[in-house]
Design an enzyme around this catalytic site. Structure first.
Site, PDB file in Angstrom:
ATOM      1  N   ARG A 194     -43.755 -14.034 -29.152  1.00 23.94           N
ATOM      2  CA  ARG A 194     -44.307 -12.674 -29.087  1.00 23.94           C
ATOM      3  C   ARG A 194     -43.914 -11.992 -27.771  1.00 23.94           C
ATOM      4  O   ARG A 194     -43.663 -10.790 -27.740  1.00 23.94           O
ATOM      5  CB  ARG A 194     -45.839 -12.721 -29.233  1.00 23.94           C
ATOM      6  CG  ARG A 194     -46.278 -13.033 -30.657  1.00 23.94           C
ATOM      7  CD  ARG A 194     -47.691 -13.534 -30.719  1.00 23.94           C
ATOM      8  NE  ARG A 194     -48.681 -12.533 -30.390  1.00 23.94           N
ATOM      9  CZ  ARG A 194     -49.905 -12.827 -29.945  1.00 23.94           C
ATOM     10  NH1 ARG A 194     -50.276 -14.081 -29.772  1.00 23.94           N
ATOM     11  NH2 ARG A 194     -50.745 -11.864 -29.699  1.00 23.94           N
ATOM     12  N   LYS A 231     -55.576  -5.378 -23.621  1.00 27.75           N
ATOM     13  CA  LYS A 231     -55.629  -4.049 -24.283  1.00 27.75           C
ATOM     14  C   LYS A 231     -56.840  -3.958 -25.217  1.00 27.75           C
ATOM     15  O   LYS A 231     -57.557  -2.974 -25.209  1.00 27.75           O
ATOM     16  CB  LYS A 231     -54.350  -3.780 -25.094  1.00 27.75           C
ATOM     17  CG  LYS A 231     -53.061  -3.842 -24.307  1.00 27.75           C
ATOM     18  CD  LYS A 231     -51.854  -3.441 -25.146  1.00 27.75           C
ATOM     19  CE  LYS A 231     -51.587  -4.318 -26.363  1.00 27.75           C
ATOM     20  NZ  LYS A 231     -51.285  -5.732 -26.063  1.00 27.75           N
ATOM     21  N   ARG A 282     -58.161 -17.783 -25.935  1.00 28.85           N
ATOM     22  CA  ARG A 282     -58.817 -16.751 -26.750  1.00 28.85           C
ATOM     23  C   ARG A 282     -59.324 -17.322 -28.079  1.00 28.85           C
ATOM     24  O   ARG A 282     -58.638 -18.104 -28.732  1.00 28.85           O
ATOM     25  CB  ARG A 282     -57.797 -15.632 -27.022  1.00 28.85           C
ATOM     26  CG  ARG A 282     -58.341 -14.539 -27.917  1.00 28.85           C
ATOM     27  CD  ARG A 282     -57.573 -13.272 -27.764  1.00 28.85           C
ATOM     28  NE  ARG A 282     -56.281 -13.300 -28.445  1.00 28.85           N
ATOM     29  CZ  ARG A 282     -55.464 -12.250 -28.472  1.00 28.85           C
ATOM     30  NH1 ARG A 282     -55.782 -11.138 -27.843  1.00 28.85           N
ATOM     31  NH2 ARG A 282     -54.310 -12.324 -29.102  1.00 28.85           N
ATOM     32  N   ARG A 340     -44.870   0.134 -31.149  1.00 26.95           N
ATOM     33  CA  ARG A 340     -44.355  -1.095 -30.551  1.00 26.95           C
ATOM     34  C   ARG A 340     -42.823  -1.132 -30.563  1.00 26.95           C
ATOM     35  O   ARG A 340     -42.244  -2.103 -30.088  1.00 26.95           O
ATOM     36  CB  ARG A 340     -44.863  -2.281 -31.370  1.00 26.95           C
ATOM     37  CG  ARG A 340     -45.806  -3.221 -30.610  1.00 26.95           C
ATOM     38  CD  ARG A 340     -46.318  -4.195 -31.620  1.00 26.95           C
ATOM     39  NE  ARG A 340     -46.862  -5.388 -31.122  1.00 26.95           N
ATOM     40  CZ  ARG A 340     -48.170  -5.686 -31.132  1.00 26.95           C
ATOM     41  NH1 ARG A 340     -49.050  -4.798 -31.512  1.00 26.95           N
ATOM     42  NH2 ARG A 340     -48.570  -6.873 -30.753  1.00 26.95           N
ATOM     43  N   ARG A 343     -56.474 -17.608 -33.250  1.00 30.21           N
ATOM     44  CA  ARG A 343     -55.453 -16.937 -34.062  1.00 30.21           C
ATOM     45  C   ARG A 343     -54.236 -17.843 -34.191  1.00 30.21           C
ATOM     46  O   ARG A 343     -53.835 -18.489 -33.239  1.00 30.21           O
ATOM     47  CB  ARG A 343     -55.049 -15.612 -33.387  1.00 30.21           C
ATOM     48  CG  ARG A 343     -55.988 -14.485 -33.687  1.00 30.21           C
ATOM     49  CD  ARG A 343     -55.720 -13.269 -32.841  1.00 30.21           C
ATOM     50  NE  ARG A 343     -54.324 -12.849 -32.786  1.00 30.21           N
ATOM     51  CZ  ARG A 343     -53.930 -11.718 -32.215  1.00 30.21           C
ATOM     52  NH1 ARG A 343     -54.809 -10.898 -31.681  1.00 30.21           N
ATOM     53  NH2 ARG A 343     -52.662 -11.382 -32.187  1.00 30.21           N
TER      54      ARG A 343
HETATM   55  P1  AMP Z   1     -51.808  -7.795 -31.967  1.00 29.86           P
HETATM   56  O1  AMP Z   1     -53.154  -8.086 -32.512  1.00 29.86           O
HETATM   57  O2  AMP Z   1     -51.672  -6.392 -31.441  1.00 29.86           O
HETATM   58  O3  AMP Z   1     -51.355  -8.837 -30.962  1.00 29.86           O
HETATM   59  O4  AMP Z   1     -50.788  -7.876 -33.200  1.00 29.86           O
HETATM   60  C1  AMP Z   1     -50.643  -9.086 -33.934  1.00 29.86           C
HETATM   61  C2  AMP Z   1     -49.375  -9.035 -34.748  1.00 29.86           C
HETATM   62  O5  AMP Z   1     -49.463  -7.965 -35.703  1.00 29.86           O
HETATM   63  C3  AMP Z   1     -48.099  -8.771 -33.980  1.00 29.86           C
HETATM   64  O6  AMP Z   1     -47.571  -9.950 -33.387  1.00 29.86           O
HETATM   65  C4  AMP Z   1     -47.203  -8.225 -35.109  1.00 29.86           C
HETATM   66  O7  AMP Z   1     -46.771  -9.268 -35.956  1.00 29.86           O
HETATM   67  C5  AMP Z   1     -48.177  -7.374 -35.898  1.00 29.86           C
HETATM   68  N1  AMP Z   1     -48.214  -5.983 -35.387  1.00 29.86           N
HETATM   69  C6  AMP Z   1     -49.262  -5.354 -34.787  1.00 29.86           C
HETATM   70  N2  AMP Z   1     -48.942  -4.093 -34.456  1.00 29.86           N
HETATM   71  C7  AMP Z   1     -47.655  -3.911 -34.851  1.00 29.86           C
HETATM   72  C8  AMP Z   1     -46.744  -2.831 -34.758  1.00 29.86           C
HETATM   73  N3  AMP Z   1     -47.081  -1.665 -34.178  1.00 29.86           N
HETATM   74  N4  AMP Z   1     -45.503  -3.000 -35.270  1.00 29.86           N
HETATM   75  C9  AMP Z   1     -45.134  -4.159 -35.857  1.00 29.86           C
HETATM   76  N5  AMP Z   1     -45.934  -5.232 -35.956  1.00 29.86           N
HETATM   77  C10 AMP Z   1     -47.193  -5.118 -35.454  1.00 29.86           C
END
Ligand code: AMP
Length: 218
Positions: free
Chosen positions: A171, A13, A127, A88, A160
């Site tokens: 996740r 994404k 990554r 989400r 990360r």
């Molecule tokens: P991402 O970079 O999109 O993989 O997001 C990393 C982490 O940020 C996720 O595993 C969640 O802990 C938090 N996070 C990101 N977007 C959301 C969301 N819309 N709602 C809740 N937690 C989020």
């Protein structure tokens, strides 16, 4: 163009959001990037979010919804936006719909990135990211020119904390339970477009552009 990208972590994404946001001149809004920046700043939201983000859980809806509402009030979103990683949960999707309805705005498309577990694990474990400018790399598919150094700003790349295998599995579990129901939610609204996210970047880019060409202009 107002777009939402849904899909499991590692589906690509973020990579495609960067490409399309440059092409369509719309901001790429990644809630994950915003939360990581807030954690690094040590801000109040960052303090609340840190343990959830690092353990692979979801930050509470109230925190994320407020954060996105504020971001969408910034001027650069007037011509559109590309949301990556929000909504989400069903609660976030409903609050988002309400907020859009209040200002008379509609989404143009919700893209569901469908990827196999094998692809997800390969992408996430390899990554690496730049903690300073957020550029993403992959040790095999998209390595930096100089080992472990960001091409854009010269910082040392990091993995990360949530890209280690056991957090990745958590996740994915969270994705299945909380986020996957959104696919039906948006399908029922007639907004969902599904793509095969196992495809390599160039192939999927072509497919995404075809989909977006067919989205009626508003
Ligand atoms: P991402 O970079 O999109 O993989 O997001 C990393 C982490 O940020 C996720 O595993 C969640 O802990 C938090 N996070 C990101 N977007 C959301 C969301 N819309 N709602 C809740 N937690 C989020």
């Amino acid at each position: 163009m107002r777009l939402v990208f849904i899909g499991p972590p590692g589906a690509g994404k973020g990579t495609h959001a960067k490409i399309l946001s440059a092409k369509y001149h719309i901001p790429h809004i990644s809630t994950g990037d915003i939360l990581r920046a807030k954690i690094n700043d040590g801000s109040e939201i960052g303090k609340k979010a840190k343990s959830y983000v690092e353990s692979g859980g979801l930050v509470p809806d109230s925190v994320v919804i407020q954060m996105v509402k504020e971001r969408l009030q910034e001027r650069d979103t007037q011509a559109g936006f590309l949301l990556d990683g929000f909504p989400r949960t069903l609660g976030q999707a409903e609050a988002f719909d309400q907020a859009l309805c209040q200002v008379g705005i509609h989404l143009d498309a919700v893209i569901d990135f469908n990827a196999s577990l094998k692809t997800i694990l390969r992408r996430l474990t390899g990554r690496r990211m730049c903690p300073k400018c957020n550029a993403n790399y992959h040790i095999a598919n998209m390595p930096p020119k100089k080992s472990n150094i960001c091409d854009e700003c010269g910082s040392a790349l990091v993995q990360r904390k949530d890209d280690h295998e056991e957090t990745i599995l958590k996740r994915l579990e969270v994705y299945k339970k909380d986020t996957e129901p959104l696919i039906n939610y948006y399908r029922k609204q007639g907004q969902l477009k599904e793509v095969n996210a196992d495809l390599e970047v160039k192939e999927l880019d072509v497919h995404l552009l075809e989909i977006l060409k067919s989205v009626p202009a508003r």
